[in-house]
Design an enzyme around this catalytic site. Structure first.
Site, PDB file in Angstrom:
ATOM      1  N   GLY A  70      15.196 -45.333 -13.338  1.00 35.17           N
ATOM      2  CA  GLY A  70      14.899 -44.241 -12.656  1.00 35.17           C
ATOM      3  C   GLY A  70      15.352 -44.237 -11.391  1.00 35.17           C
ATOM      4  CB  CYS A 128       9.284 -38.794   0.401  1.00 39.67           C
ATOM      5  SG  CYS A 128       9.243 -38.009  -0.343  1.00 39.67           S
ATOM      6  NE  ARG A 147      11.602 -30.208  -3.816  1.00 36.29           N
ATOM      7  CZ  ARG A 147      10.992 -31.358  -4.101  1.00 36.29           C
ATOM      8  NH1 ARG A 147      10.947 -32.014  -2.890  1.00 36.29           N
ATOM      9  NH2 ARG A 147       9.875 -31.503  -4.836  1.00 36.29           N
ATOM     10  CG  HIS A 180      11.060 -35.093   3.015  1.00 37.73           C
ATOM     11  ND1 HIS A 180      12.767 -34.059   2.231  1.00 37.73           N
ATOM     12  CD2 HIS A 180      10.849 -35.459   2.191  1.00 37.73           C
ATOM     13  CE1 HIS A 180      11.758 -34.424   1.049  1.00 37.73           C
ATOM     14  NE2 HIS A 180      10.657 -35.587   1.162  1.00 37.73           N
ATOM     15  CB  THR A 185      16.086 -41.309  -1.319  1.00 40.31           C
ATOM     16  OG1 THR A 185      17.027 -41.581  -0.723  1.00 40.31           O
ATOM     17  CG2 THR A 185      15.505 -40.367  -1.841  1.00 40.31           C
TER      18      THR A 185
END
Lengths: 360, 360, 360, 360
Positions: D13, D156, D243, D250, D338
């Site tokens: 993934g 996150c 979003r 972010h 990420t």
């Protein structure tokens, strides 16, 4: 590599910044002069690119070199090119037409402007593609009485096309080319550049003057050096240039009519071997391969492939037969418009001109 | 216009919703049945499109008809088509292959699926383009023993190409076509559709199976009805299909080799007059012009032009000569992939089939 | 409604075009004069908005009125306002400061500029919110010796905030407000507006001078008219304004400390009933509801909700308790920055001023 | 640094790939096992991430390690953790709940899943923030009879908030926090992740379950280790999570009520000095600064700042007073969701756990 004093003219704009990024920590070209318009002249570079609201307008991913940040910008119109060994320019075409000849009287000028591209005694040099046109530089010097010269790069949409057509042209010949581009917004620069209002959820199906440039430059770059200048390649190019919501890297969908029948495997081979003479020299700005062929049917993609080899390799994918053109093949290419297609492409070309004795 | 009871099958998906939007307040087609998969069957439509988190998944700009919101969804596999006069389907190809023949035994089926497009006794009908292929419906009925029939629409990328090639083909003949598309993400539907991660700041240079569909469907649509079926048009089509960050409307860059020399003005005329026989009938879903030609060099643009005539006109711009193809011209077209290229195109075609006596 | 001759000043810019779109086919305001800067004066409007490359720079979804396209543009500085009954302006603040008083000597001026917003004798009128401040217009006229007046709209980010705070303020009182906006690029206009290079795959976390405007204007709009002028509302507002890759409609995340405890249902009621006095009048530009409350947890969304009621309703969703502020609630609002937040909001306000006898 | 055999579970993934990228050429953690679901088990990794259409689904900018590409994937449910020294997991929460305890019986498990975050004997460790909670690991091992343990990273969106609140909390105390996030689409993963149809020209004002996670995790991370477990920090956090059309990183707009009055300069100092104890250790995955403060009013921006220090520094800008909260300050932070917010943050935490003797 010899050590050369280097000026960047138009250093505050986005194209100039790409030159600075390409020259950062360069082993041979030391930036000793930053030149720009009257508005910036006399300021430290960092102050020259700072807005009244305090924002630093540095647009490259690479950090700004601290030494350059402190350098005081000189005025382009008054800059004495004799104080350096080489000049890189990143100015508008009308400005280039005025100032580049002044510099070229004394030193080599590597230009990102279009001003001199179609002059008969000026070659548009593309790395790995048309080094055989370099001797035209001597003609230019003789005719114009210059010690230096002007060597423009090609339009950022031309460069990927020329690089991928070159091995096909040499190996099979080319009868004709149909190309549709999907170009990144960075190709338009920043002043004004492309407005967000025009590109979010949109395509702009036209870029002023771009198609003609791509068609003519491609023919000249793949042309033949004669006693008189360059005889353009004879094959017609039909381009449609569009703008899409991509930040960097131009995608081009290319249909080529080859000079003779060739299987797809036969076509792939010259792509993969293209440019070895250049890449084997290990120039500081050189990629390991001028062309990277991918078999992934969904590649190349701008975001995934543009940074390969720091934007200096052209990625070719989706190689297929074209059912329309005689001996037709088609492919999709991806070329980084602000790296190989801009400042860093110029720097690579200059590295080779140094090696061949035209610079330094 | 007669009043016909209408079923929409696959009503919960995005393509089905586009059908519902196209049929809202329609003077002749009254939606009396909504059908979908087992998962939705037995629920009120509004509940069937609501997620567990409570979000209503209605994706069209047009508001959801309150009457339809309350309708209980039936299962597509068990739906008795004899209860309606016409069925519109918006299901995946493999499902279509199974259920459409069941319905077609009894009633006309207008399909957005590709399942039957290449069957020899099935015409792909495009409004204004190939009404002369309608009689093939009778062959289909005879051979298959159906009271009804299946008429698929074309792929959403084919429709704009076929509409713009038709007047050129009729007027000048066509030798060949090279086309590069810049397609909207809505063309991929929603499950899964295109991921944001793949399209922001990116181009996807390949859409699985799309190019072959466009090439073959175009030839069939512009083909000639014979006793045996449809003889495809003889000219080759070479397509490159890409996906860009546009929500709706496909842009296509087309190069055409005409059958004979024609000036740009001569080419423009048949574009502008195309489809009058159809548009003059005043069908509820018909645009006033099938093709709108623009002289603005920066048009058509998806965001600015897609909603013209509620997405039912195809906009043609940037008409120029092509230096590569014989008697070559090139242009950029814009076609609304979820209006003329989807449900509403089907509805318009059905309106004409009613008029010609094939439906109702 | 009386018939009033109307001028639009700054008619060629994007804000002026929004005014023209809002005034198209208006039953009471007939646009008889288009004014702009020297550059456009003397040209037909269509020619004034055409670039040298031939592109027509009309940016509204609504088509350009053919009558207006043919109107010859007059110079704003020389326009005699006595030839019309009302003037709408869409010019930069510094220009507004000069020309609006000239017009206001004679006729009412509805302004989208910020020039006069903070003047003590000038109310910032927001539809449905602060009609009780209208009498300040008479003070303005008396003090300045004007027959007309200047009524500015609020900043496009303020308008949705003020409209949603107003019912809370009246019903519960407000102690404080924390707001973070996610603003559309159209709010920045087009010259230069937001560059594509700055907003694709990005957020700009600052909009120059915006936060202070939102904070002060909100307090003034919700303030109290006294003999001396307007006493601003006492509650503090803390705003963070950001720009996101959205074309139209501002999203605002609002945390409010109410004057007393209230359940979410109690809070919802005044949102839903707000503005009935205005909307019941049936003004041509009025929405049916000033505020639309949605229970869908994933709404409001710019693309899905901005066009509701032609951009004239403010959508409120995600109503929840705020664990930080005393008697705290929080919600997300969506306001169409180029409709209610711009020209069409001005036009609605003018319609009400006509009804109340201030105009006409 | 000792050499540890390392497994990555959920390796196919996008979150697992981020772990692989973070572990590439790591001097201490050698990836010897790749585990995934039944579908991938038994295949070479490169084949496991290749689609049926031939596309390699490798989503990180870093190239895929050729050695890993050839490794045969084992099934997660059957993987014997005793064959490695440490396990990194990147699986869905329900899967994590089942398999992580099995691994933890034998070896340390660094988890990106939320499954164990709110367990009373499990600390959510954030680099530089709450190393004082590490001893809770011993409690977990004792209570559960595990030789290993599970240490989850935080959500996150929490990580940047916790890192920037920590120095404020230690220096001034915190009374309350109001936060609005503008989150990148990569935070939603890829299956299905965010659809292009939902985010182009749009904002989604809600992320399911995110706000509660951010609020509770922040309080736990900044809580106090007691004999019983962790006593959450007492200050309330009110989050609104949205979003936006950003690929990575972010943005969070934060308003903080400090425990006592402090000037902006006083606030800036602890940001800048924060985390020196950790960063001075020179861990392979450590940034030089945990927090980078910028004075540019238009920064931080996702695209310009996310890659600083390979995504491991949190950038803070726009530090201002907040007029609403007592002793209020506000700022905008940017955190790479990420990198520090995902796999590489886990790896850094593991490096410190090795140093402190919890691992290896």
């Amino acid at each position: 590599m010899p050590h050369l004093k280097t000026a960047v003219v138009g250093a505050t704009g986005i194209a100039g910044q790409q030159l600075l990024a390409a020259l950062a920590e360069h082993p041979g070209f030391e930036v000793t002069t930053l030149a720009a318009s009257t508005r910036s002249a006399g300021k430290k570079y960092l102050d020259a690119i700072r807005t009244s609201a305090g924002a630093v307008q540095w647009f490259c991913r690479e950090p700004l070199d601290q030494r350059l940040a402190e350098l005081v910008v000189v005025e382009a119109a008054e800059f004495d090119a004799r104080t350096v060994d080489i000049v890189f320019t990143a100015v508008e075409s009308d400005v280039a037409k005025e100032i580049e000849p002044k510099y070229a009287q004394h030193v080599p000028v590597m230009s990102t402007a279009s001003a001199f591209r179609m002059e008969p005694d000026v070659p548009i040099l593309v790395p790995g593609v048309n080094h055989d046109q370099m001797p035209l530089i001597r003609t230019m010097q003789r005719r114009r009485g210059w010690k230096g010269f002007v060597v423009p790069n090609s339009n950022c949409t031309t460069v990927g096309l020329a690089i991928t057509l070159a091995p096909l042209y040499r190996t099979f010949g080319i009868q004709s080319v149909v190309m549709t581009s999907l170009q990144a917004v960075s190709g338009a620069g920043r002043s004004p550049g492309v407005s967000a209002l025009d590109i979010v959820d949109n395509v702009i199906p036209h870029i002023a003057n771009e198609e003609g440039k791509v068609e003519r430059e491609t023919q000249k770059i793949l042309g033949r050096l004669t006693g008189e200048g360059i005889e353009p390649a004879a094959f017609p190019v039909s381009a449609t240039c569009t703008r899409v919501a991509v930040l960097e890297a131009h995608t081009e969908c290319v249909n080529v009519s080859l000079g003779r029948a060739a299987s797809l495997d036969e076509v792939k081979a010259p792509f993969e071997s293209f440019g070895r003479e250049l890449t084997s020299l290990g120039h500081p700005s050189s990629p390991q391969r001028l062309i990277t062929v991918t078999d992934d049917p969904f590649r190349p993609q701008p975001r995934l492939d543009r940074d390969n080899e720091d934007g200096m390799t052209t990625t070719v994918g989706r190689l297929r037969e074209c059912s329309v053109l005689e001996h037709g093949v088609k492919y999709v290419l991806l070329s980084h418009n602000t790296k190989m297609g801009a400042g860093k492409g110029c720097v690579l070309m200059a590295e080779e001109l140094v090696r061949q004795g035209y610079i330094g």
